[in-house]
Design an enzyme around this catalytic site. Structure first.
Site, PDB file in Angstrom:
ATOM      1  N   ARG A  66       0.833  -1.209   0.000  1.00 31.15           N
ATOM      2  CA  ARG A  66       0.000   0.000   0.000  1.00 31.15           C
ATOM      3  C   ARG A  66       0.866   1.257   0.000  1.00 31.15           C
ATOM      4  O   ARG A  66       0.521   2.264  -0.639  1.00 31.15           O
ATOM      5  CB  ARG A  66      -0.908  -0.021   1.232  1.00 31.15           C
ATOM      6  CG  ARG A  66      -1.921   1.123   1.298  1.00 31.15           C
ATOM      7  CD  ARG A  66      -2.940   0.859   2.385  1.00 31.15           C
ATOM      8  NE  ARG A  66      -3.946   1.905   2.430  1.00 31.15           N
ATOM      9  CZ  ARG A  66      -4.114   2.762   3.441  1.00 31.15           C
ATOM     10  NH1 ARG A  66      -3.317   2.657   4.511  1.00 31.15           N
ATOM     11  NH2 ARG A  66      -5.057   3.686   3.413  1.00 31.15           N
ATOM     12  N   HIS A 114       0.417   4.312  -2.588  1.00 35.26           N
ATOM     13  CA  HIS A 114       0.145   5.689  -2.175  1.00 35.26           C
ATOM     14  C   HIS A 114       1.267   6.637  -2.576  1.00 35.26           C
ATOM     15  O   HIS A 114       1.023   7.842  -2.731  1.00 35.26           O
ATOM     16  CB  HIS A 114      -0.100   5.743  -0.668  1.00 35.26           C
ATOM     17  CG  HIS A 114      -1.487   5.350  -0.277  1.00 35.26           C
ATOM     18  ND1 HIS A 114      -2.280   6.112   0.547  1.00 35.26           N
ATOM     19  CD2 HIS A 114      -2.242   4.275  -0.628  1.00 35.26           C
ATOM     20  CE1 HIS A 114      -3.458   5.515   0.705  1.00 35.26           C
ATOM     21  NE2 HIS A 114      -3.450   4.391   0.007  1.00 35.26           N
ATOM     22  N   VAL A 132       0.793   9.956  -6.094  1.00 35.78           N
ATOM     23  CA  VAL A 132       0.988  11.371  -5.780  1.00 35.78           C
ATOM     24  C   VAL A 132       2.366  11.800  -6.280  1.00 35.78           C
ATOM     25  O   VAL A 132       3.393  11.368  -5.756  1.00 35.78           O
ATOM     26  CB  VAL A 132       0.876  11.622  -4.263  1.00 35.78           C
ATOM     27  CG1 VAL A 132       1.042  13.110  -3.967  1.00 35.78           C
ATOM     28  CG2 VAL A 132      -0.451  11.111  -3.731  1.00 35.78           C
ATOM     29  N   ASN A 174      -3.756   9.110   4.293  1.00 33.15           N
ATOM     30  CA  ASN A 174      -2.524   8.533   4.842  1.00 33.15           C
ATOM     31  C   ASN A 174      -2.405   8.636   6.354  1.00 33.15           C
ATOM     32  O   ASN A 174      -1.795   7.773   6.999  1.00 33.15           O
ATOM     33  CB  ASN A 174      -1.297   9.230   4.224  1.00 33.15           C
ATOM     34  CG  ASN A 174      -1.201   9.030   2.725  1.00 33.15           C
ATOM     35  OD1 ASN A 174      -1.701   8.054   2.190  1.00 33.15           O
ATOM     36  ND2 ASN A 174      -0.563   9.969   2.041  1.00 33.15           N
ATOM     37  N   HIS A 215      -6.010  -6.357  -1.570  1.00 28.71           N
ATOM     38  CA  HIS A 215      -6.834  -6.426  -0.361  1.00 28.71           C
ATOM     39  C   HIS A 215      -7.146  -7.859   0.042  1.00 28.71           C
ATOM     40  O   HIS A 215      -7.947  -8.086   0.949  1.00 28.71           O
ATOM     41  CB  HIS A 215      -8.125  -5.626  -0.559  1.00 28.71           C
ATOM     42  CG  HIS A 215      -7.926  -4.145  -0.465  1.00 28.71           C
ATOM     43  ND1 HIS A 215      -8.962  -3.233  -0.514  1.00 28.71           N
ATOM     44  CD2 HIS A 215      -6.790  -3.404  -0.311  1.00 28.71           C
ATOM     45  CE1 HIS A 215      -8.480  -2.017  -0.405  1.00 28.71           C
ATOM     46  NE2 HIS A 215      -7.164  -2.095  -0.298  1.00 28.71           N
ATOM     47  N   THR A 216      -6.522  -8.794  -0.608  1.00 19.44           N
ATOM     48  CA  THR A 216      -6.592 -10.176  -0.133  1.00 19.44           C
ATOM     49  C   THR A 216      -5.791 -10.333   1.157  1.00 19.44           C
ATOM     50  O   THR A 216      -5.909 -11.346   1.849  1.00 19.44           O
ATOM     51  CB  THR A 216      -6.051 -11.145  -1.212  1.00 19.44           C
ATOM     52  OG1 THR A 216      -6.278 -12.488  -0.786  1.00 19.44           O
ATOM     53  CG2 THR A 216      -4.568 -10.947  -1.459  1.00 19.44           C
TER      54      THR A 216
END
Length: 327
Positions: free
Chosen positions: A67, A71, A75, A99, A198-199
């Site tokens: 993640r 993220h 950006v 965040n 997201h597993t």
């Protein structure tokens, strides 16, 4: 006059040539999997050791590192801007809404950077460490591995405002999610594929409270009841931070159960369940739920593609000595 015209022309050509050379150095440098083979041959093994140790201590860290890479790339591109701390001139992305008290793993990246600096000072960028860490974290919990392209350089700036505006939100509807990914050069299929991360991992109660308490038709009743037991309806700092696994069945293993959950209306976040809600991405979810090999292969490809977003290469950016600050 003739002499003046000739020298002026020659000077103009020289300036144009020099400009093209500089642009080529800054903009056209390519990422390469062999970038550190000569300059720092032990870089990848050093990073891998740190990541394996961190994940062995806490399996959840694997999801956090994947993640973190996501993220960062959304950006300003994959430039390690998310690692920069607040200063008088930098508004840190760490405190942006998506965040703050949510993104984790900074200390693991710092540890990897410290160890790499011991063997190759001022050579390996923090942006590359973040990218490699995501790959190693995936593999450490049974997920796919992939060849990471290297040669990113670190930014000297961060953008809290872009973090607030560009990062996907757990409340987004399907079309908003698709648009956010398309703005970064990623397709709807890439979006579903990357959402498969997201597993593994966990989410805070504040991100799924509305979903499990609104008794909507898009959530399995038993699943909602189970999740309510661990997420009190009363809003408070303590309740909001209570955690639940994104995949209730195999929360610590990188598999394809996430997609089976969506078909059964057991997606924890609203932004998960909208991927299978009668929309354009239903067929992709169904495909992945039946073919784990396809999912893992395409997840690896999507991570490589994401790692190419707006990279700084060549003479652009810097190599930070410490990931949280500009040299």
């Amino acid at each position: 006059m003739i002499g003046y015209k000739i020298s002026s022309t020659m000077m103009s050509r020289f300036v144009v040539t020099l400009t093209l050379v500089l642009l080529g150095t800054t903009c056209n440098a390519q990422l390469s999997s062999t970038f550190y083979d000569s300059a720092c041959p032990n870089a990848l093994s050093t990073i891998r050791t740190v990541i394996r140790t961190a994940v062995s201590k806490e399996r959840r860290m694997a999801a956090s590192l994947i993640r973190l890479h996501f993220h960062d790339c959304f950006v300003q591109g994959c430039d390690a801007s998310i690692l920069l701390d607040e200063t008088s001139t930098i508004e840190s992305e760490k405190t942006a809404r998506p965040n703050d008290n949510s993104v984790r793993g900074y200390e693991v990246i710092d540890k990897a950077k410290t160890e790499v600096e011991k063997v190759c000072p001022k050579v390996v960028s923090c942006a590359d460490i973040v990218a490699v860490a995501a790959r190693d974290a995936s593999f450490a919990v049974g997920g796919p591995s992939w060849t990471v392209k290297l040669g990113r350089r670190d930014s000297t700036t961060a953008s809290r405002s872009l973090a607030n505006s560009d990062l996907p939100r757990f409340t987004d509807d399907l079309q908003t999610l698709i648009s956010r990914f398309e703005n970064k050069g990623l397709t709807a299929r890439d979006m579903v594929t990357l959402s498969g991360a997201h597993t593994i991992g966990q989410a805070q109660c504040s991100t799924f409270r509305d979903r499990v308490y609104n008794n909507a038709s898009d959530i399995d009743a038993g699943f909602g009841s189970t999740r309510r037991r661990g997420c009190p309806s009363t809003i408070s700092a303590g309740n909001d931070k209570k955690l639940a696994a994104l995949d209730l069945v195999t929360p610590n293993s990188f598999d394809y159960n996430y997609f089976k959950n969506l078909i059964q209306k057991k997606g924890l976040l609203h932004s998960d369940q909208v991927l299978f809600s009668g929309g354009s991405t239903d067929s992709i979810v169904t495909e992945y739920s039946k073919n784990p090999t396809t999912f893992k292969s395409e997840f690896a490809a999507a991570m490589i593609k994401m790692g190419d977003i707006q990279t700084l290469t060549g003479s652009a950016g810097i190599i930070r000595k410490i990931c949280g600050s500009v040299n």
